[in-house]
Design an enzyme around this catalytic site. Structure first.
Site, PDB file in Angstrom:
ATOM      1  NE  ARG A  23      -3.432  -1.768   2.257  1.00 52.41           N
ATOM      2  CZ  ARG A  23      -3.340  -2.331   3.451  1.00 52.41           C
ATOM      3  NH1 ARG A  23      -3.097  -1.619   4.514  1.00 52.41           N
ATOM      4  NH2 ARG A  23      -3.503  -3.622   3.572  1.00 52.41           N
ATOM      5  CB  SER A  40      -3.652 -14.679   5.055  1.00 52.09           C
ATOM      6  OG  SER A  40      -4.557 -13.708   5.494  1.00 52.09           O
ATOM      7  CB  CYS A  44      -7.435 -16.733  17.253  1.00 53.79           C
ATOM      8  SG  CYS A  44      -5.941 -15.766  17.142  1.00 53.79           S
ATOM      9  NE  ARG A  72      -4.697  -7.077  -0.149  1.00 53.03           N
ATOM     10  CZ  ARG A  72      -5.078  -7.195   1.091  1.00 53.03           C
ATOM     11  NH1 ARG A  72      -4.205  -7.474   2.029  1.00 53.03           N
ATOM     12  NH2 ARG A  72      -6.340  -7.036   1.440  1.00 53.03           N
ATOM     13  CB  ALA A 306      -3.883 -12.580  17.136  1.00 48.88           C
ATOM     14  CG  ASN A 310      -3.016  -9.281  12.561  1.00 44.22           C
ATOM     15  OD1 ASN A 310      -3.183  -9.488  11.376  1.00 44.22           O
ATOM     16  ND2 ASN A 310      -3.290 -10.196  13.480  1.00 44.22           N
ATOM     17  CE1 TYR A 432     -26.679   1.771  36.323  1.00 45.04           C
ATOM     18  CE2 TYR A 432     -27.453   4.042  36.413  1.00 45.04           C
ATOM     19  CZ  TYR A 432     -27.616   2.711  36.732  1.00 45.04           C
ATOM     20  OH  TYR A 432     -28.715   2.306  37.447  1.00 45.04           O
ATOM     21  CD1 TRP A 440     -21.142   3.808  42.735  1.00 47.28           C
ATOM     22  CD2 TRP A 440     -19.087   4.349  42.055  1.00 47.28           C
ATOM     23  NE1 TRP A 440     -20.839   5.029  43.274  1.00 47.28           N
ATOM     24  CE2 TRP A 440     -19.570   5.386  42.870  1.00 47.28           C
ATOM     25  CE3 TRP A 440     -17.809   4.480  41.513  1.00 47.28           C
ATOM     26  CZ2 TRP A 440     -18.832   6.528  43.162  1.00 47.28           C
ATOM     27  CZ3 TRP A 440     -17.066   5.616  41.806  1.00 47.28           C
ATOM     28  CH2 TRP A 440     -17.583   6.630  42.609  1.00 47.28           C
TER      29      TRP A 440
HETATM   30  P1  FAD Z   1       2.315 -17.499  13.036  1.00 51.13           P
HETATM   31  O1  FAD Z   1       0.856 -17.313  12.966  1.00 51.13           O
HETATM   32  O2  FAD Z   1       2.850 -18.643  13.834  1.00 51.13           O
HETATM   33  O3  FAD Z   1       2.866 -17.603  11.553  1.00 51.13           O
HETATM   34  C1  FAD Z   1       4.207 -17.877  11.273  1.00 51.13           C
HETATM   35  C2  FAD Z   1       4.270 -18.514   9.907  1.00 51.13           C
HETATM   36  O4  FAD Z   1       5.633 -18.679   9.564  1.00 51.13           O
HETATM   37  C3  FAD Z   1       3.655 -19.910   9.877  1.00 51.13           C
HETATM   38  O5  FAD Z   1       2.655 -19.961   8.879  1.00 51.13           O
HETATM   39  C4  FAD Z   1       4.843 -20.832   9.582  1.00 51.13           C
HETATM   40  O6  FAD Z   1       4.481 -21.942   8.771  1.00 51.13           O
HETATM   41  C5  FAD Z   1       5.789 -19.895   8.859  1.00 51.13           C
HETATM   42  N1  FAD Z   1       7.197 -20.298   8.943  1.00 51.13           N
HETATM   43  C6  FAD Z   1       7.905 -20.658  10.049  1.00 51.13           C
HETATM   44  N2  FAD Z   1       9.178 -20.944   9.730  1.00 51.13           N
HETATM   45  C7  FAD Z   1       9.287 -20.767   8.381  1.00 51.13           C
HETATM   46  C8  FAD Z   1      10.348 -20.906   7.464  1.00 51.13           C
HETATM   47  N3  FAD Z   1      11.571 -21.307   7.844  1.00 51.13           N
HETATM   48  N4  FAD Z   1      10.124 -20.649   6.159  1.00 51.13           N
HETATM   49  C9  FAD Z   1       8.888 -20.235   5.741  1.00 51.13           C
HETATM   50  N5  FAD Z   1       7.835 -20.098   6.575  1.00 51.13           N
HETATM   51  C10 FAD Z   1       8.032 -20.354   7.892  1.00 51.13           C
HETATM   52  N6  FAD Z   1      -3.894 -14.895  19.952  1.00 51.13           N
HETATM   53  C11 FAD Z   1      -4.780 -14.001  20.430  1.00 51.13           C
HETATM   54  O7  FAD Z   1      -4.440 -12.818  20.554  1.00 51.13           O
HETATM   55  N7  FAD Z   1      -6.058 -14.362  20.771  1.00 51.13           N
HETATM   56  C12 FAD Z   1      -6.485 -15.651  20.663  1.00 51.13           C
HETATM   57  O8  FAD Z   1      -7.653 -15.960  20.973  1.00 51.13           O
HETATM   58  C13 FAD Z   1      -5.583 -16.620  20.176  1.00 51.13           C
HETATM   59  N8  FAD Z   1      -5.952 -17.909  20.055  1.00 51.13           N
HETATM   60  C14 FAD Z   1      -5.069 -18.820  19.550  1.00 51.13           C
HETATM   61  C15 FAD Z   1      -5.481 -20.145  19.438  1.00 51.13           C
HETATM   62  C16 FAD Z   1      -4.610 -21.098  18.956  1.00 51.13           C
HETATM   63  C17 FAD Z   1      -5.046 -22.520  18.846  1.00 51.13           C
HETATM   64  C18 FAD Z   1      -3.297 -20.713  18.516  1.00 51.13           C
HETATM   65  C19 FAD Z   1      -2.348 -21.743  17.955  1.00 51.13           C
HETATM   66  C20 FAD Z   1      -2.880 -19.401  18.635  1.00 51.13           C
HETATM   67  C21 FAD Z   1      -3.765 -18.442  19.156  1.00 51.13           C
HETATM   68  N9  FAD Z   1      -3.379 -17.109  19.288  1.00 51.13           N
HETATM   69  C22 FAD Z   1      -4.266 -16.195  19.813  1.00 51.13           C
HETATM   70  C23 FAD Z   1      -2.012 -16.661  18.933  1.00 51.13           C
HETATM   71  C24 FAD Z   1      -1.994 -16.064  17.535  1.00 51.13           C
HETATM   72  O9  FAD Z   1      -2.500 -16.997  16.631  1.00 51.13           O
HETATM   73  C25 FAD Z   1      -0.562 -15.687  17.194  1.00 51.13           C
HETATM   74  O10 FAD Z   1      -0.153 -14.671  18.090  1.00 51.13           O
HETATM   75  C26 FAD Z   1      -0.398 -15.194  15.762  1.00 51.13           C
HETATM   76  O11 FAD Z   1      -0.787 -16.178  14.846  1.00 51.13           O
HETATM   77  C27 FAD Z   1       1.073 -14.843  15.504  1.00 51.13           C
HETATM   78  O12 FAD Z   1       1.248 -14.515  14.170  1.00 51.13           O
HETATM   79  P2  FAD Z   1       2.676 -14.666  13.471  1.00 51.13           P
HETATM   80  O13 FAD Z   1       2.480 -14.278  12.064  1.00 51.13           O
HETATM   81  O14 FAD Z   1       3.704 -13.975  14.281  1.00 51.13           O
HETATM   82  O15 FAD Z   1       3.047 -16.215  13.595  1.00 51.13           O
END
Ligand code: FAD
Length: 458
Positions: A23, A40, A44, A72, A306, A310, A432, A440
């Site tokens: 963007r 993507s 959660c 994109r 999460a 993001n 409230y 309160w």
């Molecule tokens: P990830 O989502 O882990 O993505 C990392 C990506 O990197 C993966 O797709 C992986 O395959 C890829 N990758 C890793 N190594 C390599 C490599 N060497 N080469 C290429 N690709 C690679 N958070 C909340 O805030 N609220 C919630 O309710 C919540 N519920 C959750 C429930 C579950 C079951 C889980 C598992 C997580 C939950 N989370 C929640 C946490 C949230 O999902 C994570 O904080 C978020 O997904 C982190 O995003 P990320 O992109 O940093 O990592």
């Protein structure tokens, strides 16, 4: 050659960064390398997919790969695992379906997330033992449930994923047991709140607190015997179950970063500056693989959630696209649904941890109600609030109740962001009307009582 931005990891942090960079900068070449077959996706939502609230796994995909590619102009490559980063030559090496490839970069983002902790337990690789971390692991669980229709499950770990899955399995008609090494569930939420959750969840689940899983044995097809004991092995029990889920926490996925000589913090996650750049020039890191700055302590910490992934992904995308943008500090605000209970926390709630950061903490817990006491449907709410005796500033809050908790915690998260004192929180003008809160609000009552203690009035 065009300026090239490579992203390693195509989920929350990585795709946010790629999209925002596009963007900001239409000329940048953007390549995302994702080792799995999905990008993507909403991890959660996985417990709710397994429970059946979300019918199709596809529904958890926020944006389809084709949209990234066509609309994109992001070159998203699935099934591409990056195996090496060479910071000197600015090259990454990846394993693709066509074999090994090398790509040069101008800017690189590591957004490899976290991986599930695999505890050293004998028999951990037995059939019927699962982790829940990503779509592939959720599909394995779903298939096992469909093929075997297990009637029992043992969950190892009483954190939020363990509890969400307890509800999911229970609603599928399974008998559920949870083994937790620590003396309490949801340990970081504080004792007063954990005790409410434990008393409540016992209506649905058998709890084994302060117990460790030592050994898993396959006694028959689809039948496991799990040896569970206290720390000193004083009490032991063999629990039979048809399925076991390990929810014993996560660790940052930093193998590439470590091997490339990128600095890691005490938490084991990647250290960055306020723009997400690591100690290696032009290499950035955000999301579950990186440390963040705590809004409460102003120090680096590891809070993998999460929204942080993001938002900080977006910030790095913006910086790389040409508009320098700071990462945001975090309060660690989290909420979890445990059957009908809403349990939420923000900031620091552990007295000992707060003391380590130099605070002089005081914590108080109050009982209030979700609506005016006389209004039908009013439910109890318990709130623990913590502040620093010296500055009177708020440090954290946890709350639990069957209604009105999930979003009420955001008041305190906002207060932490604004560095409010207990008195300033008490004086907020909150909405409230009897169907929504007592006059309160429970948060105001919690602040009022805590402030009274700080003033020496209670
Ligand atoms: P990830 O989502 O882990 O993505 C990392 C990506 O990197 C993966 O797709 C992986 O395959 C890829 N990758 C890793 N190594 C390599 C490599 N060497 N080469 C290429 N690709 C690679 N958070 C909340 O805030 N609220 C919630 O309710 C919540 N519920 C959750 C429930 C579950 C079951 C889980 C598992 C997580 C939950 N989370 C929640 C946490 C949230 O999902 C994570 O904080 C978020 O997904 C982190 O995003 P990320 O992109 O940093 O990592």
């Amino acid at each position: 050659m065009k300026e090239r931005f490579i992203v390693i990891g195509g989920d929350a942090a990585g795709m946010s960064a790629a999209s925002k960079a596009r963007r900001e900068n239409s000329k940048l070449e953007i390549i995302v390398l994702e080792k799995g077959g999905w990008a993507s996706y909403a991890a959660c939502g996985l417990p709710y997919y397994l429970k059946g609230n979300v019918k199709n796994i596809e529904d958890l995909i926020a944006i389809q790969p084709e949209i990234f590619r066509k609309e994109r102009n992001i070159d998203l490559r699935l099934n591409h695992e990056v195996t090496r980063i060479n910071p000197e030559k600015k090259i990454i090496v990846a394993q693709s379906p066509q074999g090994e490839i090398e790509l040069t970069y101008h800017k690189l983002l590591i957004s490899t997330g976290a991986k599930a902790v695999k505890p050293k337990i004998k028999g951990i690789d037995s059939h019927g033992v699962f982790f829940l971390r990503d779509i592939a692991s959720a599909i394995k669980i779903k298939e096992y449930l469909a093929e075997r229709a297990p009637k029992s499950v043992l969950i190892v770990g009483g954190g939020y994923i363990g509890l969400e899955m307890a509800e999911a399995f229970y609603s599928l008609g399974m008998s559920v047991q949870i083994v937790e090494l620590l003396p309490h569930l949801l340990n970081s939420f504080g004792l007063e709140i954990a005790e409410v959750v434990e008393k409540y969840i016992k209506n649905y689940v058998r709890l084994h607190l302060g117990r460790r899983v030592n050994k898993i044995r396959e006694i028959d097809t689809g039948k496991l015997s799990v040896y569970v004991s206290t720390e000193q092995d004083k009490q032991q029990e063999d629990i039979d179950t048809e399925m076991l889920l390990l929810a014993t926490g996560i660790v940052p996925e930093v193998i590439l970063a470590r091997e490339a000589g990128i600095k890691l913090g005490p938490s084991g996650a990647i250290v960055t500056d306020e723009f997400g750049e690591t100690n290696m020039p032009d290499i950035y890191a955000v999301g579950d693989c990186a440390e963040v700055t705590s809004i409460v302590t102003n120090q680096n910490t590891y809070i993998p959630l999460a929204l942080t992934a993001n938002r900080n992904g977006r910030a790095v995308g913006s910086t790389i696209g040409g508009k320098k943008t700071h990462l945001s500090p975090v309060a660690g605000t989290a909420v979890v649904k445990v059957f009908q209970l809403e349990v939420a926390t923000t900031g620091l709630m552990d007295i000992e941890v707060a003391q380590k950061y130099g605070f002089n903490p005081i914590k108080n817990t109050i009982d209030s109600r979700s609506r005016a006491g006389y209004f039908p449907g009013s439910k109890p709410i318990k709130i623990s609030l913590m502040a620093d005796r010296n500055t009177k500033k708020l440090l954290g809050c946890s709350m639990v109740g069957e209604e009105g908790v999930a979003k009420r915690i955001d008041i305190v998260a906002t207060a932490l962001y604004s560095k409010l004192t207990a008195e300033q929180l008490e004086n907020l003008d909150l909405a409230y009307a009897p169907p929504f809160s007592p006059v309160w609000d429970p948060v105001l009552t919690a602040a009022k009582v805590l402030n009274g203690k700080l003033e020496g009035k209670h």
